[in-house]
Design a protein around this motif. Structure first.
Motif, PDB file in Angstrom:
ATOM      1  N   VAL A 103       1.081  -1.078   0.343  1.00  0.00           N
ATOM      2  CA  VAL A 103      -0.006  -0.314   0.153  1.00  0.00           C
ATOM      3  C   VAL A 103       1.138   1.176   0.047  1.00  0.00           C
ATOM      4  CG1 VAL A 103      -1.692   1.136   1.026  1.00  0.00           C
ATOM      5  CG2 VAL A 103      -1.659  -1.437   1.188  1.00  0.00           C
ATOM      6  N   ARG A 104       0.509   1.694  -0.823  1.00  0.00           N
ATOM      7  CA  ARG A 104       1.000   3.110  -0.856  1.00  0.00           C
ATOM      8  C   ARG A 104       0.143   4.305  -0.360  1.00  0.00           C
ATOM      9  NH1 ARG A 104       5.816   3.956  -5.918  1.00  0.00           N
ATOM     10  NH2 ARG A 104       6.966   1.846  -5.122  1.00  0.00           N
ATOM     11  N   HIS A 105       0.948   5.288   0.546  1.00  0.00           N
ATOM     12  CA  HIS A 105       0.175   6.285   1.119  1.00  0.00           C
ATOM     13  C   HIS A 105       0.225   7.779   0.362  1.00  0.00           C
ATOM     14  CE1 HIS A 105      -0.632   3.602   4.139  1.00  0.00           C
ATOM     15  NE2 HIS A 105       1.320   3.382   4.247  1.00  0.00           N
ATOM     16  N   ARG A 106      -1.082   8.418   0.085  1.00  0.00           N
ATOM     17  CA  ARG A 106      -0.355   9.691  -0.354  1.00  0.00           C
ATOM     18  C   ARG A 106      -0.838  10.988   0.305  1.00  0.00           C
ATOM     19  NH1 ARG A 106      -1.816   9.735  -7.050  1.00  0.00           N
ATOM     20  NH2 ARG A 106      -0.357   8.617  -7.440  1.00  0.00           N
ATOM     21  N   SER A 107      -0.076  11.907   1.054  1.00  0.00           N
ATOM     22  CA  SER A 107      -0.799  13.081   1.843  1.00  0.00           C
ATOM     23  C   SER A 107      -1.770  13.456   1.780  1.00  0.00           C
ATOM     24  CB  SER A 107       0.792  13.249   2.124  1.00  0.00           C
ATOM     25  OG  SER A 107       1.893  12.984   2.629  1.00  0.00           O
ATOM     26  N   ALA A 108      -2.178  14.288   2.414  1.00  0.00           N
ATOM     27  CA  ALA A 108      -3.661  15.376   1.993  1.00  0.00           C
ATOM     28  C   ALA A 108      -2.733  16.207   0.901  1.00  0.00           C
ATOM     29  CB  ALA A 108      -4.184  15.658   3.139  1.00  0.00           C
ATOM     30  N   ARG A 109      -3.113  17.019   0.275  1.00  0.00           N
ATOM     31  CA  ARG A 109      -2.965  18.011  -0.587  1.00  0.00           C
ATOM     32  C   ARG A 109      -3.471  19.273  -0.694  1.00  0.00           C
ATOM     33  NH1 ARG A 109      -3.290  17.082  -6.241  1.00  0.00           N
ATOM     34  NH2 ARG A 109      -3.769  14.988  -7.200  1.00  0.00           N
ATOM     35  N   SER A 110      -3.006  20.393  -1.536  1.00  0.00           N
ATOM     36  CA  SER A 110      -4.376  21.086  -1.533  1.00  0.00           C
ATOM     37  C   SER A 110      -4.218  21.187  -3.676  1.00  0.00           C
ATOM     38  CB  SER A 110      -4.500  22.248  -1.580  1.00  0.00           C
ATOM     39  OG  SER A 110      -3.151  23.238  -2.222  1.00  0.00           O
ATOM     40  N   GLY A 111      -4.990  21.124  -4.334  1.00  0.00           N
ATOM     41  CA  GLY A 111      -5.377  21.419  -5.692  1.00  0.00           C
ATOM     42  C   GLY A 111      -6.384  22.120  -6.167  1.00  0.00           C
ATOM     43  N   HIS A 112      -6.843  22.203  -7.934  1.00  0.00           N
ATOM     44  CA  HIS A 112      -7.608  22.875  -7.737  1.00  0.00           C
ATOM     45  C   HIS A 112      -8.206  22.698  -9.431  1.00  0.00           C
ATOM     46  CE1 HIS A 112      -4.720  22.672 -11.631  1.00  0.00           C
ATOM     47  NE2 HIS A 112      -5.260  22.888 -11.939  1.00  0.00           N
ATOM     48  N   ASN A 113      -9.941  22.992  -9.272  1.00  0.00           N
ATOM     49  CA  ASN A 113     -10.988  22.516 -10.140  1.00  0.00           C
ATOM     50  C   ASN A 113     -10.434  22.840 -11.648  1.00  0.00           C
ATOM     51  OD1 ASN A 113     -13.530  21.896 -11.617  1.00  0.00           O
ATOM     52  ND2 ASN A 113     -14.776  22.569  -9.319  1.00  0.00           N
ATOM     53  N   PRO A 114      -9.877  22.328 -12.314  1.00  0.00           N
ATOM     54  CA  PRO A 114      -9.143  22.388 -13.728  1.00  0.00           C
ATOM     55  C   PRO A 114     -10.624  23.095 -14.180  1.00  0.00           C
ATOM     56  CG  PRO A 114      -9.752  19.818 -13.438  1.00  0.00           C
ATOM     57  CD  PRO A 114     -10.180  20.255 -12.439  1.00  0.00           C
ATOM     58  N   ARG A 115     -11.685  23.257 -14.046  1.00  0.00           N
ATOM     59  CA  ARG A 115     -12.417  23.799 -14.642  1.00  0.00           C
ATOM     60  C   ARG A 115     -13.025  25.678 -14.088  1.00  0.00           C
ATOM     61  NH1 ARG A 115     -18.217  19.769 -15.341  1.00  0.00           N
ATOM     62  NH2 ARG A 115     -17.521  18.575 -16.990  1.00  0.00           N
ATOM     63  N   THR A 116     -12.930  25.311 -13.181  1.00  0.00           N
ATOM     64  CA  THR A 116     -13.006  26.419 -12.223  1.00  0.00           C
ATOM     65  C   THR A 116     -12.217  27.476 -11.695  1.00  0.00           C
ATOM     66  OG1 THR A 116     -13.399  25.869  -9.850  1.00  0.00           O
ATOM     67  CG2 THR A 116     -14.872  26.213 -11.416  1.00  0.00           C
ATOM     68  N   GLY A 117     -10.837  26.791 -11.741  1.00  0.00           N
ATOM     69  CA  GLY A 117      -9.510  27.886 -10.977  1.00  0.00           C
ATOM     70  C   GLY A 117      -9.702  27.435  -9.290  1.00  0.00           C
ATOM     71  N   ALA A 118     -10.877  26.640  -9.083  1.00  0.00           N
ATOM     72  CA  ALA A 118     -11.056  27.298  -7.249  1.00  0.00           C
ATOM     73  C   ALA A 118      -9.982  26.245  -7.180  1.00  0.00           C
ATOM     74  CB  ALA A 118     -12.470  27.248  -7.206  1.00  0.00           C
ATOM     75  N   PRO A 119      -9.564  26.606  -6.196  1.00  0.00           N
ATOM     76  CA  PRO A 119      -8.316  25.921  -4.953  1.00  0.00           C
ATOM     77  C   PRO A 119      -9.246  24.715  -4.200  1.00  0.00           C
ATOM     78  CG  PRO A 119      -8.788  27.588  -3.713  1.00  0.00           C
ATOM     79  CD  PRO A 119      -9.851  27.882  -4.762  1.00  0.00           C
ATOM     80  N   VAL A 120      -9.066  23.679  -4.312  1.00  0.00           N
ATOM     81  CA  VAL A 120      -9.938  22.496  -3.646  1.00  0.00           C
ATOM     82  C   VAL A 120      -9.364  21.505  -2.157  1.00  0.00           C
ATOM     83  CG1 VAL A 120     -10.414  19.762  -4.400  1.00  0.00           C
ATOM     84  CG2 VAL A 120     -11.535  21.979  -5.504  1.00  0.00           C
ATOM     85  N   VAL A 121      -9.530  21.035  -1.474  1.00  0.00           N
ATOM     86  CA  VAL A 121      -8.825  19.992  -0.367  1.00  0.00           C
ATOM     87  C   VAL A 121      -8.267  19.027  -1.213  1.00  0.00           C
ATOM     88  CG1 VAL A 121      -8.267  19.393   1.945  1.00  0.00           C
ATOM     89  CG2 VAL A 121      -8.816  22.297   1.643  1.00  0.00           C
ATOM     90  N   VAL A 122      -7.594  18.267  -1.821  1.00  0.00           N
ATOM     91  CA  VAL A 122      -7.895  16.907  -1.948  1.00  0.00           C
ATOM     92  C   VAL A 122      -7.255  15.595  -0.734  1.00  0.00           C
ATOM     93  CG1 VAL A 122      -6.941  14.919  -3.243  1.00  0.00           C
ATOM     94  CG2 VAL A 122      -6.881  16.676  -4.022  1.00  0.00           C
ATOM     95  N   ASN A 123      -7.698  14.695  -0.103  1.00  0.00           N
ATOM     96  CA  ASN A 123      -7.475  14.026   1.056  1.00  0.00           C
ATOM     97  C   ASN A 123      -6.860  13.120   1.190  1.00  0.00           C
ATOM     98  OD1 ASN A 123      -9.787  15.492   2.421  1.00  0.00           O
ATOM     99  ND2 ASN A 123     -11.324  14.089   1.774  1.00  0.00           N
ATOM    100  N   GLN A 124      -6.202  12.653   2.180  1.00  0.00           N
ATOM    101  CA  GLN A 124      -5.285  11.248   1.897  1.00  0.00           C
ATOM    102  C   GLN A 124      -5.580  10.601   1.219  1.00  0.00           C
ATOM    103  OE1 GLN A 124      -4.236  10.040   5.682  1.00  0.00           O
ATOM    104  NE2 GLN A 124      -3.113   8.768   5.013  1.00  0.00           N
ATOM    105  N   LYS A 125      -4.773   9.844   0.221  1.00  0.00           N
ATOM    106  CA  LYS A 125      -5.523   8.354  -0.185  1.00  0.00           C
ATOM    107  C   LYS A 125      -4.328   7.471  -0.204  1.00  0.00           C
ATOM    108  CE  LYS A 125      -7.263  10.525  -3.812  1.00  0.00           C
ATOM    109  NZ  LYS A 125      -7.400  10.711  -5.379  1.00  0.00           N
TER     110      LYS A 125
END
Length: 98
Positions: free
Chosen positions: A53-75
């Motif tokens: 299992v590989r862990h990806r930390s939470a990070r901030s991303g953006h909505n590609p349509r609006t450019g609004a910032p989005v929080v991407v949870n840990q996976k």
């Protein structure tokens, strides 16, 4: 190959077994691999490969349509690394072409 094809091939190699028993065996193996990974463990099948299992930390991303910032949870993601035997069989040396 899908699971039913795997069951069919195993059945062809072992005609003395019942298809329902082979399906139960294949399902049990896959369920144990998933259960071990769900607990954060790793599963090593010699000559085949390693499931981890590989862990990806939470990070901030953006909505590609609006450019609004989005929080991407840990996976947690499944990861497979092929064993040496599988790697060797997949990469047979080709005859040199001149």
């Amino acid at each position: 190959m899908i699971k039913s094809e795997l069951v069919t091939r195993v059945l062809a190699q072992n005609p003395h077994l019942f298809q329902s028993n082979i399906e139960k065996i294949v399902n049990a193996i896959l369920e144990e691999i998933v259960a071990a990974m769900a607990q954060g463990g790793r599963v090593e099948v010699r000559g085949f490969g390693i499931f981890t299992v590989r862990h990806r930390s939470a990070r901030s991303g953006h909505n590609p349509r609006t450019g609004a910032p989005v929080v991407v949870n840990q996976k947690n993601l499944p990861y497979f690394k092929a064993g040496k035997e599988m790697h060797r069989r997949l990469n047979k040396p080709e005859l040199a072409q001149e």
